[in-house]
Design a protein around this motif. Structure first.
Motif, PDB file in Angstrom:
ATOM      1  N   ILE A 250       9.520   2.933  -5.304  1.00  6.79           N
ATOM      2  CA  ILE A 250       9.310   1.925  -4.252  1.00  6.79           C
ATOM      3  C   ILE A 250       9.592   0.524  -4.809  1.00  6.79           C
ATOM      4  O   ILE A 250      10.317  -0.274  -4.200  1.00  6.79           O
ATOM      5  N   GLU A 251       9.019   0.249  -5.979  1.00  6.50           N
ATOM      6  CA  GLU A 251       9.209  -1.070  -6.579  1.00  6.50           C
ATOM      7  C   GLU A 251      10.695  -1.343  -6.805  1.00  6.50           C
ATOM      8  O   GLU A 251      11.184  -2.441  -6.522  1.00  6.50           O
TER       9      GLU A 251
ATOM     10  N   PHE B 106       0.828  -3.158  -6.219  1.00 11.37           N
ATOM     11  CA  PHE B 106       0.313  -2.065  -5.396  1.00 11.37           C
ATOM     12  C   PHE B 106      -1.189  -2.228  -5.246  1.00 11.37           C
ATOM     13  O   PHE B 106      -1.911  -2.363  -6.245  1.00 11.37           O
ATOM     14  N   ILE B 107      -1.635  -2.254  -4.012  1.00  9.86           N
ATOM     15  CA  ILE B 107      -3.067  -2.421  -3.752  1.00  9.86           C
ATOM     16  C   ILE B 107      -3.493  -1.419  -2.685  1.00  9.86           C
ATOM     17  O   ILE B 107      -2.662  -0.733  -2.092  1.00  9.86           O
ATOM     18  N   SER B 108      -4.795  -1.343  -2.465  1.00  6.62           N
ATOM     19  CA  SER B 108      -5.313  -0.404  -1.454  1.00  6.62           C
ATOM     20  C   SER B 108      -5.219  -1.031  -0.063  1.00  6.62           C
ATOM     21  O   SER B 108      -5.084  -2.253   0.082  1.00  6.62           O
ATOM     22  N   GLN B 109      -5.277  -0.181   0.952  1.00  6.14           N
ATOM     23  CA  GLN B 109      -5.257  -0.680   2.330  1.00  6.14           C
ATOM     24  C   GLN B 109      -6.443  -1.636   2.560  1.00  6.14           C
ATOM     25  O   GLN B 109      -6.300  -2.651   3.251  1.00  6.14           O
ATOM     26  N   GLU B 110      -7.584  -1.308   1.954  1.00  8.40           N
ATOM     27  CA  GLU B 110      -8.764  -2.164   2.114  1.00  8.40           C
ATOM     28  C   GLU B 110      -8.488  -3.566   1.572  1.00  8.40           C
ATOM     29  O   GLU B 110      -8.817  -4.570   2.192  1.00  8.40           O
TER      30      GLU B 110
ATOM     31  N   VAL C 205       0.875  -1.174   0.000  1.00  9.74           N
ATOM     32  CA  VAL C 205       0.000   0.000   0.000  1.00  9.74           C
ATOM     33  C   VAL C 205       0.913   1.225   0.000  1.00  9.74           C
ATOM     34  O   VAL C 205       1.654   1.451   0.970  1.00  9.74           O
ATOM     35  N   ALA C 206       0.901   1.972  -1.099  1.00  7.12           N
ATOM     36  CA  ALA C 206       1.736   3.175  -1.180  1.00  7.12           C
ATOM     37  C   ALA C 206       1.022   4.336  -0.500  1.00  7.12           C
ATOM     38  O   ALA C 206      -0.209   4.435  -0.542  1.00  7.12           O
ATOM     39  N   ALA C 207       1.819   5.172   0.158  1.00  5.39           N
ATOM     40  CA  ALA C 207       1.231   6.378   0.755  1.00  5.39           C
ATOM     41  C   ALA C 207       0.723   7.275  -0.369  1.00  5.39           C
ATOM     42  O   ALA C 207       1.246   7.233  -1.489  1.00  5.39           O
ATOM     43  N   PRO C 208      -0.299   8.086  -0.092  1.00  9.46           N
ATOM     44  CA  PRO C 208      -0.824   8.970  -1.148  1.00  9.46           C
ATOM     45  C   PRO C 208       0.298   9.799  -1.764  1.00  9.46           C
ATOM     46  O   PRO C 208       1.092  10.402  -1.036  1.00  9.46           O
ATOM     47  N   GLY C 209       0.391   9.801  -3.068  1.00  5.68           N
ATOM     48  CA  GLY C 209       1.381  10.604  -3.769  1.00  5.68           C
ATOM     49  C   GLY C 209       2.768  10.003  -3.832  1.00  5.68           C
ATOM     50  O   GLY C 209       3.673  10.576  -4.437  1.00  5.68           O
ATOM     51  N   ALA C 210       2.983   8.833  -3.253  1.00  6.18           N
ATOM     52  CA  ALA C 210       4.319   8.228  -3.265  1.00  6.18           C
ATOM     53  C   ALA C 210       4.660   7.732  -4.667  1.00  6.18           C
ATOM     54  O   ALA C 210       3.772   7.392  -5.450  1.00  6.18           O
TER      55      ALA C 210
END
Lengths: 329, 329
Positions: free
Chosen positions: B215-216, B235-239, B205-210
């Motif tokens: 990261i990858e 990359f997926i959402s926290q949910e 889960v990437a922080a907003p705007g990251a």
């Protein structure tokens, strides 16, 4: 080396030969020789180890640390194991599950008399499979045990087919049913009937002129041996049998399907499997490392009858505790 | 029951909670309570067992037969296990393989001082996998060992990803390469590189705007953790992470591929595998049956540090020798 463990074998069939070969892979042990009921001059060993008559066994007892009994479970071991447990540390592969408690007691009394150690019923089942069943039960007390055998040759079932009139030769394979294995592995913990767990496949050489339909029917309806199973019978020539079915492969699976968690909601699966090109050579390999353990257990005062459940695993190894912790833990 | 084995736990994370649950499956043992560095009033247990402050541990030592240490291997156990081994029979799951010899020695000295028994490094690896490696090596001295881990969550690798700037949350799965497993099972005894044995899969889960590309790249090039492997990053959402990746499954395979016979012509294959929906609950289940063994080993005078290699398997069970022989041999 004078501190080698001195091992002898009583009985020189498939198991005795397997022990002879396994000994060569274990240089911390020395092979004293094979003891046989046959005329020693008539027994030719695979690697040239000496052969003695069984009558010489007791007089050589100070030269032997461990005696591995390689006779059969039907008539040899029930007599030999208790008999020799008084004079030798012994290892046997007694595999008549129902009679193990009685065999254990008989060996225990005699071993205690002689202050010896008698490790009984080792091999793979009973033996390694038993150990895996025990471990699975201890780790996952809420669970179900499954043992499947095969694919492999069952000597007892092959013999049963060979006793049928008109059968010249035969080999029988025990085969686990793939769908049953899949269901167990899925964690559904099915209740499986005998028929659902294994099938049996027979390769039969009929004597010239024998009635194949009658033979097939006698096999398939044989109580206990074949009647509870789906059995397939193939008639083949002696040449085909010798060419394609001369091995003694076996194997199988021990599965513990258990649960943990607050309300048993977490599935946990343990599976142990063996795929053996030679059943007797593998059993013999187990017997040999167990001989090492028996020698040490006796030195340390653990006398009487024992099973694989009583053996500290490190005792099976020639390596020190420190070496094992460094290399294998 | 006054003859129940009285067990306490130090540390109340995933392992401590797992022990608490496993204890309910083992009625021959009584749970004295959880000891924590936190304020006991702030710790809510799953089943309502009492919570004490760690400062009360020594004064309650006569009420505890075995102390299970549920701290981490990085900083907790290297201190706690030797410290408490003088006062308690202990069990720990110290899993830093390279430091086991040193940890063993430290615990051994203290346990001997206090005439206690310290069973270290149990769980599944080290632990049950180690035991299977040992058995495989003893039975088949000519052979090759293979250990594969997964599919499962690696806490250490997940943590490493979470430490990257711009990562809000992450889970990492270690996955054995099916082709490598197939080659091993075929008996070809391949030499496998790190990359050939396992792949790694990250759900991030990437922080907003990251910057996801950065990261990858940081993940895939991280030395030791990811660089030696083929790594996939999603990359997926926290949910999605919470919904699909909240479990802590794990497992793996220990394979001994060996040979027997006159010239090593007979292939013999032993495979042990675990498929665990919860890694910590399984590890805890191992710790609990090991606590039973430790209590008995200490009663019988086996003091000092021990590993699973030293435990007679029957000691893990609440059943008598006769019961075990009848039911499981």
């Amino acid at each position: 080396m004078s501190d080698q463990i001195k091992v002898a074998v009583l009985g020189y069939g498939n198991l005795g030969r397997g022990v002879e070969l396994a000994m060569k892979q274990n240089p911390d042990m020395a092979f004293v020789g094979v003891f046989s009921r046959r005329d020693p001059a008539s027994v030719k060993t695979l690697t040239g180890v000496p052969v003695y008559h069984v009558d010489q066994l007791l007089e050589m007892k100070d030269e032997i640390d461990v005696l591995i009994l390689c006779g059969g479970s039907a008539t040899d071991l029930p007599v030999q194991s208790p008999e020799y447990a008084k004079y030798f540390n012994i290892v046997d592969s007694f595999d008549n599950h129902a009679n193990i408690p009685q065999h254990f007691d008989a060996c225990d009394a005699r071993a205690l008399e002689g202050k010896k150690t008698a490790l009984i019923s080792v091999g793979w089942d009973p033996g390694m499979f038993s150990l895996q069943r025990l471990l699975g039960n201890c780790i996952l007390p809420e669970g179900v045990d499954y043992t499947f055998w095969g694919k492999g040759v069952s000597q007892g079932h092959s013999d049963a087919v060979r006793r049928i009139e008109g059968v010249q030769d035969a080999k029988q394979y025990t085969i686990p049913v793939p769908e049953a294995l899949d269901r167990v592995r899925s964690g559904e913990n099915p209740e499986l009937t005998t028929r659902e767990k294994h099938t049996r496949e027979c390769f039969v050489v009929a004597a010239p002129g024998a009635d194949q339909a009658r033979i097939e029917n006698e096999i398939k309806t044989m109580p206990n041996y074949f009647e509870p199973y789906d059995t397939t019978v193939h008639f083949i020539s002696q040449e085909e049998l010798d060419r394609d079915h001369s091995g003694i492969p076996h194997g199988g699976f021990v599965i513990r399907s258990g649960v943990t968690g607050k309300a048993g909601e977490t599935k946990q699966m343990i599976e142990y499997s063996l795929k053996l090109e030679s059943n007797p050579e593998f059993t013999s390999s187990v017997l040999v490392c167990c001989a090492r353990a028996v020698a040490r257990m006796n030195r340390e005062g653990f006398i009487g009858a024992k099973t694989i459940f009583d053996v500290p695993p490190a005792y099976l190894s020639p390596k020190s505790g420190a070496e094992l912790r460094k290399a294998l833990l």
